[in-house]
Design an enzyme around this catalytic site. Structure first.
Site, PDB file in Angstrom:
ATOM      1  N   LYS A   1     107.179  53.298  23.604  1.00  0.00           N
ATOM      2  CA  LYS A   1     108.627  53.883  23.660  1.00  0.00           C
ATOM      3  C   LYS A   1     109.116  54.553  25.165  1.00  0.00           C
ATOM      4  O   LYS A   1     108.681  55.430  25.479  1.00  0.00           O
ATOM      5  CB  LYS A   1     108.793  55.064  22.701  1.00  0.00           C
TER       6      LYS A   1
ATOM      7  N   ASP B   1      99.386  55.267  37.113  1.00  0.00           N
ATOM      8  CA  ASP B   1     100.037  54.639  38.242  1.00  0.00           C
ATOM      9  C   ASP B   1      99.589  55.365  39.516  1.00  0.00           C
ATOM     10  O   ASP B   1      99.563  54.970  40.595  1.00  0.00           O
ATOM     11  CB  ASP B   1     101.618  54.970  38.113  1.00  0.00           C
TER      12      ASP B   1
ATOM     13  N   SER C   1     106.354  58.075  23.794  1.00  0.00           N
ATOM     14  CA  SER C   1     107.481  59.003  24.747  1.00  0.00           C
ATOM     15  C   SER C   1     106.625  59.712  25.574  1.00  0.00           C
ATOM     16  O   SER C   1     106.318  59.139  26.958  1.00  0.00           O
ATOM     17  CB  SER C   1     107.964  59.767  23.476  1.00  0.00           C
TER      18      SER C   1
END
Length: 544
Positions: free
Chosen positions: A314, A300, A289
């Site tokens: 998740k 990223d 999460s």
């Protein structure tokens, strides 16, 4: 009769108004209203006419859980006690005995007494089995017995517990406990600071900032952020953590839902603390999460090197919805996407297999995305580390042994038979591993593989088709081969299992604080992180 009909009309009209006043109102309204009416009628008739006495509350609880069980495991119903527990978890403080406790059918097991808090001061140890709280036997208590441990600060509670087969009692004085999001931070060497982020409650970002500032004052030029085992928490705190290391106005995460008002983009809102300090983020299969939002976003944005094993996967977002009588529901409302556009959700709860189990996204179906500098990253299966450490990865057999609490139980047994005074001198020896294998046998550990289940299903079908006599010899050979594999699987996973056992044993003697100190000198993921951070060319090579 007329009065009953009037009530019925009012009820249906009220339902109509509820759906009309929300964005969820659509062409499905009639079907929803119809099903509610059918269920209400059925529930009333069942409770009035069933041959034995029924408990409406228990029946409704089963009905709700069965209905939600068809969705994902994060869409949940909370009773009043559950709502309070959820509030405590997010706030970061509660009043109780100061221990992590596992609730079982007939007992409560102390998983970890927090150092210098109530349970620890009362002499309770990990592995102690609480069987009675004051005058209440756990076996006879129908609700969550763990709630009995909570109460007013300063109030006394008498616990009856079993330890190594002996029954003991102790008095515990409840006290307020602050659950730190950052339970540990320290210098590993003169250049590298280490921060453990355990959960994303309301204190997560502020405590991380405090830890970072303190470490930089001590000379930290690199940071290791440990998110292993972090199950997540508040999304906005995940954004704030990322904001510590990236500029204001940077996209961190996007949520997409069928309800337009839940479609949101989350950008960093503050000035960063440090845009340049090299970072390694540690993750594993229990990082989920919000942990995946932080590690995925920093990956990223090419702002860190991620080390460890693939995260849980998740990619779903929940929102609490208040219900009547102090109850609440947590509903999955959207999926989240990292800055590159990937959703790392690993399990598909909406397209289940023939047995009703959620299906896992296959690796060949992963889609590629690009980081800020053009590196390839993938969706569909959690956050994949830039550098994977084999020892960090959970295997089927290590998961099976852990799920049966056998490593925990072995550590309990070990604690009462051995003395350790200095974790720096502790070693888990070959003889210890042999004792562990004996322990598995004594506790009837039976690792059932998917292959074994398939064999069993096949022989059942063969019996129905009267083919079993023809293939029995071959079948028995396969079963024997499988048993040999299962026996050798423990040995093949020796390194992984030994690490898990060693960690649990260290924690028994020196608490979590000692385990973090032990990690700094002995943990393979941290060793790799130190190596990467000590050589700027290696660090930059990964990010290119």
């Amino acid at each position: 009769m007329k009065r009953f009909l009037n009530k019925k009309i009012i009820l249906l009209f009220a339902i109509f108004l509820v759906f009309l006043s929300t964005s969820a109102f659509n062409s499905n309204f009639f079907e929803i209203a119809k099903q509610i009416e059918i269920f209400t009628t059925m529930f009333k008739e069942l409770n009035m006419n069933y041959v034995d006495d029924t408990n409406p509350g228990d029946l409704m609880d089963v009905a709700i859980k069965s209905m939600l069980g068809e969705l994902d495991p994060y869409t949940c119903f909370y009773n009043e006690q559950d709502v309070q527990s959820s509030r405590i978890n997010n706030a970061g403080d509660y009043t109780g005995i100061g221990a992590n406790v596992r609730t079982m059918k007939d007992k409560l097991v102390i998983v970890e007494p927090y150092k210098d808090y109530a349970a620890d001061k009362a002499g309770l140890k990990a592995g102690d089995e609480i069987i009675k709280i004051d005058n209440i036997n756990i076996t006879d208590f129908e609700d969550d017995a763990g709630n009995l441990l909570q109460g007013a600060p300063g109030s006394k509670i008498t616990l009856t517990y079993k330890r190594q087969g002996k029954i003991n009692t102790t008095n515990v004085i409840r006290e307020s406990l602050e659950i730190n999001a950052v339970p540990h931070y320290s210098m590993i060497n003169e250049d590298t600071g280490y921060i453990v982020l355990r959960k994303f409650n309301k204190k997560a970002s502020s405590q991380t900032i405090k830890a970072l500032s303190s470490l930089k004052n001590l000379g930290a030029k690199n940071i290791i952020l440990d998110l292993r085992g972090n199950p997540g928490g508040l999304l906005n705190e995940a954004v704030n953590i990322v904001n510590i290391f990236v500029p204001k106005g940077q996209l961190v995460v996007t949520t997409k839902s069928k309800v337009k008002k839940y479609n949101k983009t989350y950008y960093t809102q503050r000035e960063p603390i440090d845009l340049d300090i090299p970072i390694v983020v540690l993750i594993n299969g229990r990082s989920a999460s919000a942990s995946e939002i932080v590690s995925g976003a920093l990956q990223d944005l090419d702002r860190c090197v991620v080390i460890g094993s693939r995260s849980f996967g998740k990619g779903l977002v929940q929102r609490p919805k208040p219900l009547t009588y102090g109850t609440q529901m947590k509903i999955t409302i959207s999926r989240y996407y990292t800055p590159s556009g990937r959703c790392i959700q690993a399990l598909d709860y909406w397209n289940r297999d023939e047995k009703g189990n959620a299906t896992r996204t296959r690796k060949e179906n992963y889609k590629a995305f690009k980081t800020k500098k053009g590196r390839s990253v993938f969706d569909g299966g959690g956050v994949q580390p830039d550098i994977e450490i084999a020892e960090s990865k959970q295997t089927p057999i290590s998961k099976a042994i852990t799920d049966e609490n056998l490593i925990f139980d072995f550590a309990t047994d070990y604690y009462y038979k051995n003395q350790i005074t200095d974790f720096n001198e502790y070693e888990f020896l070959e003889n210890d591993f042999q004792k562990f294998k004996t322990f598995l046998n004594l506790n009837n550990f039976n690792f059932e593989t998917k292959t074994q289940k398939a064999f069993e299903n096949a022989i059942q079908i063969a019996e129905e088709e009267e083919l079993d006599t023809s293939i029995s010899l071959e079948y028995n050979k396969l079963v024997s081969a499988l048993e040999r594999y299962k026996t050798s699987a423990v040995n093949r996973n020796k390194e992984k299992l030994s690490a898990l056992i060693r960690d649990e044993i260290i924690k028994r003697y020196f608490y979590s604080e000692g385990l973090y100190e032990y990690y700094k000198a002995n943990n393979p993921e941290i060793k790799k992180a130190i190596y990467i951070l000590s050589d700027p060319s290696e660090y930059n090579k990964v990010l290119k």
